[in-house]
Design a protein around this motif. Structure first.
Motif, PDB file in Angstrom:
ATOM      1  N   GLN A   1     -90.068-128.496  -1.043  1.00 41.36           N
ATOM      2  CA  GLN A   1     -91.123-128.494  -0.032  1.00 41.36           C
ATOM      3  C   GLN A   1     -92.464-128.995  -0.560  1.00 41.36           C
ATOM      4  OE1 GLN A   1     -91.466-124.826   2.196  1.00 41.36           O
ATOM      5  NE2 GLN A   1     -91.736-126.094   3.971  1.00 41.36           N
ATOM      6  N   ALA A   2     -92.905-128.440  -1.684  1.00 44.00           N
ATOM      7  CA  ALA A   2     -94.188-128.893  -2.208  1.00 44.00           C
ATOM      8  C   ALA A   2     -93.992-130.030  -3.213  1.00 44.00           C
ATOM      9  CB  ALA A   2     -94.916-127.730  -2.863  1.00 44.00           C
ATOM     10  N   GLY A   3     -92.816-130.623  -3.209  1.00 41.47           N
ATOM     11  CA  GLY A   3     -92.553-131.725  -4.128  1.00 41.47           C
ATOM     12  C   GLY A   3     -91.744-131.262  -5.318  1.00 41.47           C
ATOM     13  N   GLY A   4     -92.203-130.172  -5.957  1.00 49.64           N
ATOM     14  CA  GLY A   4     -91.451-129.639  -7.084  1.00 49.64           C
ATOM     15  C   GLY A   4     -91.495-130.523  -8.311  1.00 49.64           C
ATOM     16  N   ILE A   5     -92.649-131.173  -8.538  1.00 44.38           N
ATOM     17  CA  ILE A   5     -92.763-131.964  -9.763  1.00 44.38           C
ATOM     18  C   ILE A   5     -93.128-131.040 -10.918  1.00 44.38           C
ATOM     19  CG2 ILE A   5     -93.383-134.116  -8.643  1.00 44.38           C
ATOM     20  CD1 ILE A   5     -96.309-133.331  -9.533  1.00 44.38           C
ATOM     21  N   PHE A   6     -93.038-131.547 -12.136  1.00 44.10           N
ATOM     22  CA  PHE A   6     -93.470-130.785 -13.311  1.00 44.10           C
ATOM     23  C   PHE A   6     -94.944-131.105 -13.531  1.00 44.10           C
ATOM     24  CE2 PHE A   6     -88.917-131.746 -13.975  1.00 44.10           C
ATOM     25  CZ  PHE A   6     -88.450-130.463 -13.748  1.00 44.10           C
ATOM     26  N   ALA A   7     -95.801-130.240 -13.013  1.00 43.18           N
ATOM     27  CA  ALA A   7     -97.218-130.570 -12.908  1.00 43.18           C
ATOM     28  C   ALA A   7     -97.894-130.753 -14.265  1.00 43.18           C
ATOM     29  CB  ALA A   7     -97.936-129.477 -12.114  1.00 43.18           C
ATOM     30  N   ASP A   8     -97.439-129.992 -15.268  1.00 45.29           N
ATOM     31  CA  ASP A   8     -98.091-130.082 -16.576  1.00 45.29           C
ATOM     32  C   ASP A   8     -97.522-131.189 -17.454  1.00 45.29           C
ATOM     33  OD1 ASP A   8     -99.949-128.140 -16.126  1.00 45.29           O
ATOM     34  OD2 ASP A   8     -98.697-126.510 -16.886  1.00 45.29           O
ATOM     35  N   MET A   9     -96.606-131.956 -16.910  1.00 47.25           N
ATOM     36  CA  MET A   9     -96.059-133.070 -17.693  1.00 47.25           C
ATOM     37  C   MET A   9     -96.600-134.385 -17.149  1.00 47.25           C
ATOM     38  SD  MET A   9     -92.152-132.161 -18.423  1.00 47.25           S
ATOM     39  CE  MET A   9     -91.618-130.558 -18.936  1.00 47.25           C
ATOM     40  N   THR A  10     -96.450-135.442 -17.953  1.00 43.57           N
ATOM     41  CA  THR A  10     -96.955-136.729 -17.495  1.00 43.57           C
ATOM     42  C   THR A  10     -96.011-137.304 -16.446  1.00 43.57           C
ATOM     43  OG1 THR A  10     -95.703-137.983 -19.125  1.00 43.57           O
ATOM     44  CG2 THR A  10     -97.881-137.191 -19.801  1.00 43.57           C
ATOM     45  N   VAL A  11     -96.508-138.324 -15.760  1.00 46.87           N
ATOM     46  CA  VAL A  11     -95.697-139.022 -14.766  1.00 46.87           C
ATOM     47  C   VAL A  11     -94.428-139.550 -15.414  1.00 46.87           C
ATOM     48  CG1 VAL A  11     -95.653-141.084 -13.327  1.00 46.87           C
ATOM     49  CG2 VAL A  11     -97.672-139.607 -13.331  1.00 46.87           C
ATOM     50  N   HIS A  12     -94.599-140.124 -16.602  1.00 51.86           N
ATOM     51  CA  HIS A  12     -93.440-140.694 -17.277  1.00 51.86           C
ATOM     52  C   HIS A  12     -92.415-139.618 -17.629  1.00 51.86           C
ATOM     53  CE1 HIS A  12     -91.243-143.746 -19.471  1.00 51.86           C
ATOM     54  NE2 HIS A  12     -91.167-142.924 -20.511  1.00 51.86           N
ATOM     55  N   GLU A  13     -92.916-138.480 -18.134  1.00 56.16           N
ATOM     56  CA  GLU A  13     -91.991-137.394 -18.486  1.00 56.16           C
ATOM     57  C   GLU A  13     -91.228-136.907 -17.255  1.00 56.16           C
ATOM     58  OE1 GLU A  13     -93.825-135.052 -22.304  1.00 56.16           O
ATOM     59  OE2 GLU A  13     -94.855-134.812 -20.407  1.00 56.16           O
ATOM     60  N   ASN A  14     -91.914-136.854 -16.113  1.00 54.04           N
ATOM     61  CA  ASN A  14     -91.233-136.459 -14.886  1.00 54.04           C
ATOM     62  C   ASN A  14     -90.076-137.400 -14.582  1.00 54.04           C
ATOM     63  OD1 ASN A  14     -92.279-134.235 -12.823  1.00 54.04           O
ATOM     64  ND2 ASN A  14     -93.994-134.863 -14.115  1.00 54.04           N
ATOM     65  N   LEU A  15     -90.327-138.701 -14.766  1.00 52.34           N
ATOM     66  CA  LEU A  15     -89.267-139.662 -14.470  1.00 52.34           C
ATOM     67  C   LEU A  15     -88.142-139.563 -15.500  1.00 52.34           C
ATOM     68  CD1 LEU A  15     -91.446-142.713 -13.368  1.00 52.34           C
ATOM     69  CD2 LEU A  15     -90.109-141.159 -11.947  1.00 52.34           C
ATOM     70  N   VAL A  16     -88.503-139.351 -16.765  1.00 54.98           N
ATOM     71  CA  VAL A  16     -87.472-139.210 -17.797  1.00 54.98           C
ATOM     72  C   VAL A  16     -86.573-138.026 -17.467  1.00 54.98           C
ATOM     73  CG1 VAL A  16     -87.069-138.640 -20.218  1.00 54.98           C
ATOM     74  CG2 VAL A  16     -88.812-140.313 -19.607  1.00 54.98           C
ATOM     75  N   LEU A  17     -87.203-136.916 -17.029  1.00 49.41           N
ATOM     76  CA  LEU A  17     -86.394-135.751 -16.664  1.00 49.41           C
ATOM     77  C   LEU A  17     -85.546-136.033 -15.433  1.00 49.41           C
ATOM     78  CD1 LEU A  17     -88.891-132.911 -17.472  1.00 49.41           C
ATOM     79  CD2 LEU A  17     -86.579-133.142 -18.402  1.00 49.41           C
ATOM     80  N   GLY A  18     -86.043-136.927 -14.560  1.00 49.03           N
ATOM     81  CA  GLY A  18     -85.231-137.319 -13.409  1.00 49.03           C
ATOM     82  C   GLY A  18     -83.905-137.902 -13.848  1.00 49.03           C
ATOM     83  N   GLY A  19     -83.908-138.537 -15.040  1.00 46.26           N
ATOM     84  CA  GLY A  19     -82.675-139.125 -15.547  1.00 46.26           C
ATOM     85  C   GLY A  19     -81.945-138.234 -16.527  1.00 46.26           C
ATOM     86  N   TYR A  20     -82.313-136.938 -16.552  1.00 43.06           N
ATOM     87  CA  TYR A  20     -81.695-136.012 -17.518  1.00 43.06           C
ATOM     88  C   TYR A  20     -80.180-136.056 -17.449  1.00 43.06           C
ATOM     89  CZ  TYR A  20     -80.333-131.652 -19.758  1.00 43.06           C
ATOM     90  OH  TYR A  20     -79.739-130.716 -20.568  1.00 43.06           O
ATOM     91  N   SER A  21     -79.641-136.109 -16.225  1.00 40.25           N
ATOM     92  CA  SER A  21     -78.191-135.995 -16.072  1.00 40.25           C
ATOM     93  C   SER A  21     -77.464-137.262 -16.523  1.00 40.25           C
ATOM     94  CB  SER A  21     -77.840-135.692 -14.614  1.00 40.25           C
ATOM     95  OG  SER A  21     -78.269-136.755 -13.805  1.00 40.25           O
ATOM     96  N   LEU A  22     -78.230-138.344 -16.752  1.00 38.95           N
ATOM     97  CA  LEU A  22     -77.557-139.581 -17.173  1.00 38.95           C
ATOM     98  C   LEU A  22     -77.158-139.515 -18.643  1.00 38.95           C
ATOM     99  CD1 LEU A  22     -79.785-142.220 -15.366  1.00 38.95           C
ATOM    100  CD2 LEU A  22     -77.592-141.274 -14.646  1.00 38.95           C
ATOM    101  N   GLY A  23     -77.739-138.586 -19.369  1.00 35.96           N
ATOM    102  CA  GLY A  23     -77.353-138.442 -20.771  1.00 35.96           C
ATOM    103  C   GLY A  23     -77.916-139.557 -21.624  1.00 35.96           C
ATOM    104  N   SER A  24     -77.279-140.706 -21.588  1.00 31.47           N
ATOM    105  CA  SER A  24     -77.731-141.835 -22.399  1.00 31.47           C
ATOM    106  C   SER A  24     -79.140-142.219 -21.994  1.00 31.47           C
ATOM    107  CB  SER A  24     -76.787-143.009 -22.204  1.00 31.47           C
ATOM    108  OG  SER A  24     -77.524-144.199 -22.036  1.00 31.47           O
ATOM    109  N   SER A  25     -80.030-142.260 -22.962  1.00 25.33           N
ATOM    110  CA  SER A  25     -81.410-142.540 -22.601  1.00 25.33           C
ATOM    111  C   SER A  25     -81.591-144.015 -22.249  1.00 25.33           C
ATOM    112  CB  SER A  25     -82.339-142.116 -23.732  1.00 25.33           C
ATOM    113  OG  SER A  25     -81.870-142.636 -24.945  1.00 25.33           O
ATOM    114  N   ARG A  26     -80.636-144.869 -22.655  1.00 24.84           N
ATOM    115  CA  ARG A  26     -80.823-146.289 -22.333  1.00 24.84           C
ATOM    116  C   ARG A  26     -80.628-146.540 -20.832  1.00 24.84           C
ATOM    117  NH1 ARG A  26     -77.195-149.775 -25.715  1.00 24.84           N
ATOM    118  NH2 ARG A  26     -78.110-148.591 -27.431  1.00 24.84           N
ATOM    119  N   ALA A  27     -79.588-145.916 -20.286  1.00 24.24           N
ATOM    120  CA  ALA A  27     -79.348-146.078 -18.850  1.00 24.24           C
ATOM    121  C   ALA A  27     -80.537-145.548 -18.059  1.00 24.24           C
ATOM    122  CB  ALA A  27     -78.075-145.345 -18.443  1.00 24.24           C
ATOM    123  N   ALA A  28     -81.055-144.399 -18.516  1.00 23.19           N
ATOM    124  CA  ALA A  28     -82.189-143.809 -17.829  1.00 23.19           C
ATOM    125  C   ALA A  28     -83.404-144.727 -17.943  1.00 23.19           C
ATOM    126  CB  ALA A  28     -82.493-142.430 -18.410  1.00 23.19           C
TER     127      ALA A  28
END
Lengths: 329, 237, 293
Positions: free
Chosen positions: B83-110
């Motif tokens: 509802q309120a977005g649910g971003i990680f407010a204390d992390m950077t924009v980039h870190e938020n996106l990196v965590l978005g790809g957490y489930s991909l495992g391989s950091s290259r694909a992410a």
């Protein structure tokens, strides 16, 4: 079950159990029974503050210790009777509880638990280091037992038992009366469930929190004074945080938030740990830890909750039946 | 692709949803509307696994979702915007996106996926090192949407994407959602802003008191006087 | 006087390193799980015993012993979530936990402490120092073991901060601490993060217990006083604030060490508690805390 039946079902075995040590007056049985009753009052006092009102104290042994030292010092240094020492410990600990309660008003949950733990440690340090008053690490002894006891050891124990049982049961009755029959009970519970809501409902949370602190500390101090007069030895270790842990374990065992649950839990757990002493001194403390872990996870309402839960289930079933009857009719 | 059948759910013993059903077809935008307390958010939370359903089934592309935890459900290709977005407010924009790809495992694909998102949302590339919580509400919401894209989901579930946003940002976020839908992503959106959702969604489901009250094409709903009066708070005519 | 101050400053840094390993672990666990691990000191003691077994019983070299003992405590820590905390969480559902987690870890503390007592006995076990010799600074002599403590503690904490900052799992830990629901929505399994966090936090304590073992000896209650002190430190640093816990550890250790010059050493332990209570009265959320209690 009618009320008379229930009273009889609980009352008769309780009176019989209480009278047993006087009839079967083995010194060792009396020794265990007296200590169990002292712990029971201590556990009930913890429960009033932490179980009933939800203000977690991790340093309750600090109040117990102050009560015990007050009794010892008054009797040894000022040669006062135990009948002055005990009320003095009660009043002084109540005052200390009020003093600790004031700053604790601003704190909740984790913070309060940690501050009370710190309070307990400070009491321990004072008891250890203020040698001229407390006798330092070795503590105090030879200040005498309850005033006016006869010289015969067995008779002495029997009277001690009667005194301790009388005071402890009166304490329990007072605590139960306050929580069940006065407006303090609902106020305490409201504070435990939701402090903000309680305040919004017009409950003077400051007053009731301080009341719980004062009463709880006073009764913990009284149990400490009983301990001092019966054991006739006080040392800093009676205020150690492991003692606080033990009393919490007893309360969890019996069922926190019910006053009589911890009272009963303390008697049973103390009995069990004393029995385990025959196996080995360490094992009784392992057992206390195990009881705390297992009960918190699997029986969070303790022994007292076993009955209450079944009643809750019956009530729910009744409600469901009523609902289905209403909807079909 | 998503089918919810006769789902009842709630908190503790309190049942809020009573046998609710809905369908989302591939590439479709489905809106959920209804008065406050109708159980809209509860429905989304149940679909995404935050709440276990008391009964009923939730299926996504044939697989049963009911009873699974959100971290497993998302791995099937479902994004969730709280509802309120649910971003990680204390992390950077980039870190938020990196965590978005957490489930991909391989950091290259992410990393490849994040690069694509930066192309799509150039302003996040500029703000990659900025604390996410320091951005405006609209940008935070957009970041929450962008974060779900890292795994290239086939369905995104959104809980009131327009809540507490100014009209300009609402336009923006719905523009983004329309673009995502054009690229083939199905959307399931809970929305208070009924006009907005009627303009965007292909179909709308109306919930009331935790039950299905109406389901049909947006156009159909717009035509129905009764529905407008009852659920949209308008006078007919 | 100056030389004395310098001497106690050095002692402060050594103790500060140990306090920091300990307090950062408690803070990490609190930040992620919202649970105060009362049994943290027992993992500290466990680290000492594990090192004793590795070095004295098995005769392994110090470096290998320290790595193995820390790894052993890590493994023990991994068990805490699945065996104890998860079942209680599951049982509680959405109900408020109240004091139950505190009581649970308090029970674990009693269980572990007395189990160690039962197995190892109450005697003080001596562990040989990992390094002998020392540095002569003219005014004082600093043993290499103390230097080792500062260096290893510093490097470990640096590694932890880098892990949390850059590693995928470390970021997942931070994500869960900030917003568990959002962490789940990006595919982070909460249970695994909780398990890992408890393992890491306990391993830090275990490492501290191993490092200090040659100076303090090993006995069952070695960690318990430290636990209470560490609570004071974590409150000063603001519960859940890792950097705050680190800074507060160093400050408390140095103040304690220097206080010996002014007040009798038997009151030393009161400093941490007294400061904690004072700080809480002025700022109920701790010195560096922002969360209201």
């Amino acid at each position: 079950m009618t009320k008379t039946m229930r009273v009889a079902l609980i009352g008769v075995p309780a009176v019989a159990g209480l009278a047993l040590p006087l009839v079967w007056s083995h010194p060792f049985v009396l020794h265990i029974a007296i200590q169990a009753l002292i712990w029971a009052l201590f556990a009930a006092s913890w429960d009033l503050l932490s179980g009933y009102t939800g203000q977690i104290s991790f340093g309750h042994a600090g109040f117990f210790s102050i009560g015990a030292y007050t009794a010892a010092i008054l009797t040894k240094t000022l040669a006062l009777s135990s009948w002055i020492g005990m009320p003095a410990a009660f009043v002084l600990c109540g005052a200390v509880g009020l003093g600790v309660g004031f700053p604790a008003l601003r704190l909740r949950g984790h913070y309060l638990a940690l501050v009370t733990l710190g309070f307990g440690e400070i009491v321990l340090l004072v008891a250890t280091n203020w040698e001229s008053l407390t006798g330092g690490a070795f503590g105090m002894h030879d200040f005498g037992t309850f005033t006016g006891l006869s010289g015969d050891p067995l008779h002495q124990r029997q009277i001690s038992y009667a005194i301790v049982a009388g005071i402890t049961l009166t304490g329990l009755a007072v605590l139960l009366w306050i929580t069940r029959r006065t407006e303090a009970g609902p106020a305490f519970r409201a504070i435990r469930e939701d402090q903000v809501l309680a305040a919004a409902l017009g409950i003077n949370t400051t007053y009731y929190k301080l009341l719980a602190f004062t009463l709880s500390a006073a009764f913990a101090g009284l149990s400490g004074a009983l301990y001092a007069y019966y054991i006739q030895l006080v040392s800093p270790s009676i205020g150690a945080s492991s003692q606080s842990a033990l009393v919490i374990g007893m309360a969890v065992f019996g069922g926190i938030g019910t006053i009589w649950g911890p009272f009963l839990g303390a008697i049973l757990l103390f009995g069990i740990t004393e029995a385990l002493r025959f196996v080995g001194v360490v094992y009784n403390l392992i057992a206390v830890g195990a009881v705390m872990v297992v009960f918190v996870i699997f029986v969070p309402r303790g022994l007292a909750g076993l009955r209450l839960r079944r009643r809750g289930r019956v009530q729910r079933a009744d409600r469901r039946a009523a609902e289905s009857a209403a909807s079909s009719g | 692709m998503l089918s919810v059948e006769d789902v009842s759910a709630g908190y503790g013993r309190l049942e809020i949803l009573h046998k609710v059903s809905l369908e989302v077809a591939p590439g479709e935008i489905v809106g959920i509307i209804g008065p406050n307390g109708a159980g809209k958010s509860t429905l989304l939370k149940t679909i995404f696994g935050y709440l276990p359903p008391f009964e009923g089934s939730v299926r996504f592309e044939g697989a049963m979702l009911a009873g699974q935890s959100p971290d497993r459900i998302m791995r099937r290709g479902i994004g969730y915007v709280a509802q309120a977005g649910g971003i990680f407010a204390d992390m950077t924009v980039h870190e938020n996106l990196v965590l978005g790809g957490y489930s991909l495992g391989s950091s290259r694909a992410a990393a490849r996926s994040i690069e694509k998102i930066y192309d799509q949302f150039p302003r996040f590339r500029e703000r990659a090192r900025q604390r996410a919580g320091s951005m405006s509400g609209g940008e935070q919401r957009a970041l929450a949407v962008a974060r779900t894209l890292v795994i290239e989901p086939r369905l995104i579930i959104l809980d009131e994407p327009s809540a507490a946003l100014s009209p300009r940002f609402i336009d923006e976020i719905y523009g983004t959602l329309a673009d995502l839908n054009k690229s083939g992503i199905a959307l399931l959106i809970v929305e208070q802003n009924v006009r907005r959702i009627l303009d965007s969604a292909h179909r709308v489901v109306v919930l009331d008191m935790g039950r299905n009250a109406f389901a049909g094409a947006s156009e159909e709903l717009r035509q129905s006087d009764r529905i407008r009066k009852l659920y949209l708070g308008e006078d007919a005519g | 006087m100056v030389e004395e101050i310098l001497e106690f400053l050095i002692l402060g840094f050594v103790l500060g390193g140990i306090y920091a390993l300990f307090a950062v672990g408690i803070t990490l666990i609190f930040g992620v799980l919202d649970i105060i691990n009362v049994a943290h000191g027992e993992f500290f003691a466990l680290g000492g015993y594990a090192l004793y077994i590795a070095m004295v019983v098995l005769g392994l070299p110090p470096a290998v012993g320290l790595v193995l003992s820390t790894a052993a405590v890590f493994c023990f820590g991994l068990l805490v979530y699945p065996l104890l905390i998860a079942p209680l969480k599951k049982r509680l559902g959405r109900r408020a936990p109240g004091p139950l987690f505190l009581v649970l870890t308090l029970g674990l503390s009693a269980l572990m402490q007395n189990s160690m007592l039962a197995v190892a006995g109450g005697e003080y076990l001596k562990v040989p120092p990992a390094m002998t010799g020392g540095i002569d600074l003219e005014f004082t002599y600093v043993s290499n073991q103390r230097v080792l403590i500062v260096v290893v503690a510093g490097l470990t904490l640096l590694a932890l901060f880098l892990f949390l900052r850059f590693h995928r799992q470390g970021m997942a830990i931070r994500a869960v601490a900030q917003n568990p629901a959002a962490a789940q929505s990006v595919g982070i399994p909460l249970g695994r993060v909780f398990t890992l966090t408890l393992g890491l936090g306990c391993a830090l304590a275990g490492l501290g217990g191993g490092l200090i073992a040659p100076l303090f000896s090993v006995y069952p209650a070695v960690g318990f006083t430290l636990t209470i002190k560490a609570f004071a430190i974590t409150i000063l640093g603001g519960l859940g604030n890792l950097l705050g816990a680190f800074v507060a550890s160093i400050i408390v250790a140095i103040v304690e060490a220097l206080s010996v010059l002014v007040i009798p050493s038997e009151w030393q332990n009161a400093i941490a508690f007294g400061t904690m209570i004072l700080v809480l009265l002025v700022r109920p959320s701790g010195l560096f805390g922002k969360k209201q209690p």
